[in-house]
Scaffold this motif. Structure first.
Motif, mmCIF file in Angstrom:
data_model
loop_
_atom_site.group_PDB
_atom_site.id
_atom_site.type_symbol
_atom_site.label_atom_id
_atom_site.label_comp_id
_atom_site.label_asym_id
_atom_site.label_seq_id
_atom_site.Cartn_x
_atom_site.Cartn_y
_atom_site.Cartn_z
ATOM 1 N N ARG A 116 0.974 -1.517 -0.335
ATOM 2 C CA ARG A 116 -0.251 -0.163 0.503
ATOM 3 C C ARG A 116 0.948 1.339 0.284
ATOM 4 N NH1 ARG A 116 -5.239 -0.279 1.776
ATOM 5 N NH2 ARG A 116 -5.116 2.202 1.147
ATOM 6 N N TYR A 117 2.178 1.077 0.573
ATOM 7 C CA TYR A 117 2.902 2.207 0.816
ATOM 8 C C TYR A 117 4.701 1.891 0.674
ATOM 9 C CZ TYR A 117 -1.076 4.531 3.715
ATOM 10 O OH TYR A 117 -2.083 5.262 3.490
ATOM 11 N N LYS A 118 4.975 2.498 -0.702
ATOM 12 C CA LYS A 118 6.789 2.076 -0.187
ATOM 13 C C LYS A 118 7.114 3.637 -0.634
ATOM 14 C CE LYS A 118 10.071 -0.351 -1.902
ATOM 15 N NZ LYS A 118 9.953 -1.610 -1.274
ATOM 16 N N VAL A 119 8.383 3.532 0.125
ATOM 17 C CA VAL A 119 9.173 3.918 0.354
ATOM 18 C C VAL A 119 10.907 3.481 0.047
ATOM 19 C CG1 VAL A 119 10.554 6.353 1.236
ATOM 20 C CG2 VAL A 119 7.446 5.311 2.370
ATOM 21 N N THR A 120 11.301 4.450 -1.263
ATOM 22 C CA THR A 120 12.675 3.881 -1.808
ATOM 23 C C THR A 120 13.408 5.408 -1.989
ATOM 24 O OG1 THR A 120 13.260 2.135 -3.649
ATOM 25 C CG2 THR A 120 12.211 3.609 -4.043
ATOM 26 N N LYS A 121 14.451 4.767 -2.598
ATOM 27 C CA LYS A 121 15.899 6.001 -2.330
ATOM 28 C C LYS A 121 15.523 6.014 -4.164
ATOM 29 C CE LYS A 121 18.644 5.341 1.221
ATOM 30 N NZ LYS A 121 19.437 5.082 2.451
ATOM 31 N N GLY A 132 17.267 5.762 -7.864
ATOM 32 C CA GLY A 132 17.786 4.599 -8.367
ATOM 33 C C GLY A 132 17.622 3.287 -8.071
ATOM 34 N N GLN A 133 16.435 3.431 -6.711
ATOM 35 C CA GLN A 133 16.680 1.726 -6.631
ATOM 36 C C GLN A 133 15.193 1.302 -7.986
ATOM 37 O OE1 GLN A 133 18.195 -0.264 -4.350
ATOM 38 N NE2 GLN A 133 19.359 1.522 -4.536
ATOM 39 N N ASP A 134 14.759 -0.128 -7.837
ATOM 40 C CA ASP A 134 14.214 -0.926 -8.700
ATOM 41 C C ASP A 134 12.490 -0.639 -7.712
ATOM 42 O OD1 ASP A 134 15.967 -2.816 -10.919
ATOM 43 O OD2 ASP A 134 15.643 -1.068 -11.014
ATOM 44 N N VAL A 135 11.532 -0.823 -8.146
ATOM 45 C CA VAL A 135 10.145 -1.221 -7.286
ATOM 46 C C VAL A 135 9.340 -2.208 -8.116
ATOM 47 C CG1 VAL A 135 10.820 0.413 -5.798
ATOM 48 C CG2 VAL A 135 8.790 1.137 -7.967
ATOM 49 N N ALA A 136 8.214 -2.831 -7.386
ATOM 50 C CA ALA A 136 7.627 -3.598 -8.145
ATOM 51 C C ALA A 136 5.981 -3.677 -7.362
ATOM 52 C CB ALA A 136 8.335 -4.784 -8.268
ATOM 53 N N LEU A 137 4.919 -3.154 -7.893
ATOM 54 C CA LEU A 137 4.084 -2.908 -7.419
ATOM 55 C C LEU A 137 3.319 -4.374 -8.477
ATOM 56 C CD1 LEU A 137 4.015 1.037 -8.328
ATOM 57 C CD2 LEU A 137 4.638 -0.474 -6.518
ATOM 58 N N ARG A 138 2.013 -4.668 -7.329
ATOM 59 C CA ARG A 138 1.342 -6.111 -7.303
ATOM 60 C C ARG A 138 -0.059 -5.319 -7.474
ATOM 61 N NH1 ARG A 138 1.689 -11.820 -5.648
ATOM 62 N NH2 ARG A 138 -1.068 -12.309 -5.379
ATOM 63 N N GLU A 148 -18.221 -1.184 -20.158
ATOM 64 C CA GLU A 148 -17.247 -1.906 -18.765
ATOM 65 C C GLU A 148 -16.750 -1.038 -18.214
ATOM 66 O OE1 GLU A 148 -13.316 -4.572 -19.834
ATOM 67 O OE2 GLU A 148 -12.895 -2.058 -19.404
ATOM 68 N N THR A 149 -17.318 -2.019 -16.747
ATOM 69 C CA THR A 149 -17.362 -0.560 -15.088
ATOM 70 C C THR A 149 -15.422 -1.386 -15.476
ATOM 71 O OG1 THR A 149 -19.590 -0.248 -15.260
ATOM 72 C CG2 THR A 149 -18.254 0.158 -13.737
ATOM 73 N N GLN A 150 -14.683 0.406 -14.817
ATOM 74 C CA GLN A 150 -13.734 -0.339 -14.175
ATOM 75 C C GLN A 150 -13.873 -0.476 -12.678
ATOM 76 O OE1 GLN A 150 -10.287 1.029 -16.135
ATOM 77 N NE2 GLN A 150 -10.869 0.911 -18.037
ATOM 78 N N TYR A 151 -12.945 -1.478 -11.788
ATOM 79 C CA TYR A 151 -12.970 -1.477 -10.653
ATOM 80 C C TYR A 151 -11.276 -0.987 -10.089
ATOM 81 C CZ TYR A 151 -17.263 -3.087 -11.067
ATOM 82 O OH TYR A 151 -19.058 -3.447 -11.914
ATOM 83 N N PHE A 152 -11.422 0.000 -9.132
ATOM 84 C CA PHE A 152 -10.422 0.584 -9.025
ATOM 85 C C PHE A 152 -9.845 0.139 -7.331
ATOM 86 C CE2 PHE A 152 -8.611 3.267 -11.954
ATOM 87 C CZ PHE A 152 -9.759 4.216 -12.538
ATOM 88 N N GLY A 153 -8.509 -0.590 -7.402
ATOM 89 C CA GLY A 153 -8.171 -0.781 -5.929
ATOM 90 C C GLY A 153 -7.615 0.318 -5.431
ATOM 91 N N PRO A 154 -7.248 0.277 -3.881
ATOM 92 C CA PRO A 154 -6.380 0.788 -3.175
ATOM 93 C C PRO A 154 -5.366 1.909 -3.443
ATOM 94 C CG PRO A 154 -6.026 -1.523 -2.182
ATOM 95 C CD PRO A 154 -7.143 -1.299 -3.778
ATOM 96 N N GLY A 155 -4.507 1.535 -4.245
ATOM 97 C CA GLY A 155 -4.061 2.240 -4.430
ATOM 98 C C GLY A 155 -2.307 1.887 -3.902
ATOM 99 N N THR A 156 -1.534 2.012 -4.464
ATOM 100 C CA THR A 156 0.314 2.154 -3.668
ATOM 101 C C THR A 156 1.386 3.300 -4.004
ATOM 102 O OG1 THR A 156 0.681 -0.146 -4.579
ATOM 103 C CG2 THR A 156 2.368 1.218 -4.204
ATOM 104 N N ARG A 157 1.312 3.944 -2.799
ATOM 105 C CA ARG A 157 1.427 5.518 -2.971
ATOM 106 C C ARG A 157 2.614 5.142 -2.756
ATOM 107 N NH1 ARG A 157 0.039 9.874 -3.110
ATOM 108 N NH2 ARG A 157 -1.892 9.817 -2.243
ATOM 109 N N LEU A 158 3.729 5.517 -4.230
ATOM 110 C CA LEU A 158 5.386 5.121 -4.274
ATOM 111 C C LEU A 158 6.011 6.655 -3.997
ATOM 112 C CD1 LEU A 158 7.730 3.891 -5.039
ATOM 113 C CD2 LEU A 158 7.144 4.863 -6.753
ATOM 114 N N LEU A 159 6.702 6.524 -3.376
ATOM 115 C CA LEU A 159 7.364 7.532 -2.420
ATOM 116 C C LEU A 159 9.044 7.726 -2.762
ATOM 117 C CD1 LEU A 159 7.897 10.207 -1.756
ATOM 118 C CD2 LEU A 159 7.778 9.791 1.117
ATOM 119 N N VAL A 160 9.504 8.090 -3.393
ATOM 120 C CA VAL A 160 11.089 8.573 -3.823
ATOM 121 C C VAL A 160 12.090 9.577 -3.622
ATOM 122 C CG1 VAL A 160 12.532 7.931 -5.902
ATOM 123 C CG2 VAL A 160 10.543 7.081 -6.235
ATOM 124 N N LEU A 161 12.688 8.589 -2.409
ATOM 125 C CA LEU A 161 13.530 10.123 -2.081
ATOM 126 C C LEU A 161 15.024 10.521 -2.609
ATOM 127 C CD1 LEU A 161 12.810 8.330 1.679
ATOM 128 C CD2 LEU A 161 11.735 10.331 0.422
#
Lengths: 115, 112
Positions: free
Chosen positions: A9-14, A16-22, A102-115
């Motif tokens: 749900r939340y991802k803080v990364t530096k 240059g790093q790689d991130v994977a969101l599911r 087609e109705t689209q149903y949204f997920g809660p999201g992933t908040r990404l913060l890159v420092l």
């Protein structure tokens, strides 16, 4: 039944790093979309899958962004060599066409913060 | 490209009726959708117009006129819980089958 789920749900990364969101879509939904939403704005399209086929990736900002949905269910959005400008809410939506709508149903999201 | 315009803010009192307008520019689309989003929440589907005219779903109605490139969302009998952001979105306007292109949203505040 269960809705669309996303992790983390939340991802803080530096920078240059790689991130994977599911994204885990609603069971049986054929369509899967990734969007990015900045604060105070509407979601912005990134990419679209029909089953496992990525049929549109026109919204991906650059080649650091990629997505897959290998078995036509769970999808992963990967951002390589993250930059501060990648900070945003990343949302997944799934949908099923019925009667030409087609109705689209949204997920809660992933908040990404890159420092 | 595609673009949508909607007012940034609307304020109304509980029990009133409010209309949120949406004008758009596009070369082609399947329909116009409306989504509601509460602070910190996910966008949730409210209404869809594939054809011109009015669609009614409980307290919410939506209208589309393709000839005028215009639509609106009508909320009746406003309740405090209706305070949220409302987005109009063009469906399928950028090549992908059902991709949504969103406006920047209208923040609705319902006052007691």
């Amino acid at each position: 039944g269960a809705g669309v789920s996303q992790s983390p749900r939340y991802k803080v990364t530096k920078r240059g790093q790689d991130v994977a969101l599911r994204c885990d879509p609603i069971s049986g939904h054929v369509s899967l979309y990734w969007y990015r939403q900045a604060l105070g704005q509407g979601p912005e399209f990134l990419t679209y899958f029909n089953y496992e086929a990525q049929q549109d990736k026109s919204g991906l900002p650059n080649d650091r962004f990629s997505a897959e949905r290998p078995e036509g269910s769970i999808s992963t959005l990967t951002i390589q060599r993250t930059e501060q400008r990648d900070s945003a809410m990343y949302r997944c939506a799934s949908g099923q066409e019925r009667q030409r709508q087609e109705t689209q149903y949204f997920g809660p999201g992933t908040r990404l913060l890159v420092l | 490209g595609q673009s949508l315009e909607q007012p940034s803010e609307v304020t109304a009192v509980e029990g009133a009726i409010v209309q949120i307008n949406c004008t758009y520019q596009t070369s082609g689309f399947y329909g116009l959708s409306w989504y509601q989003q509460h602070d910190g929440g996910a966008p949730t589907f409210l209404s869809y117009n594939g054809l011109d005219g009015l669609e009614e779903t409980g307290r919410f109605s939506s209208f589309l006129s393709r000839s005028d490139s215009y639509g609106y969302l009508l909320l009746q009998e406003l309740q405090m819980k209706d305070s949220a952001s409302y987005f109009c979105a063009l469906e399928g306007s950028s090549g992908s089958a059902r991709q949504l292109t969103f406006g920047s949203g209208t923040q609705l505040t319902v006052l007691p």
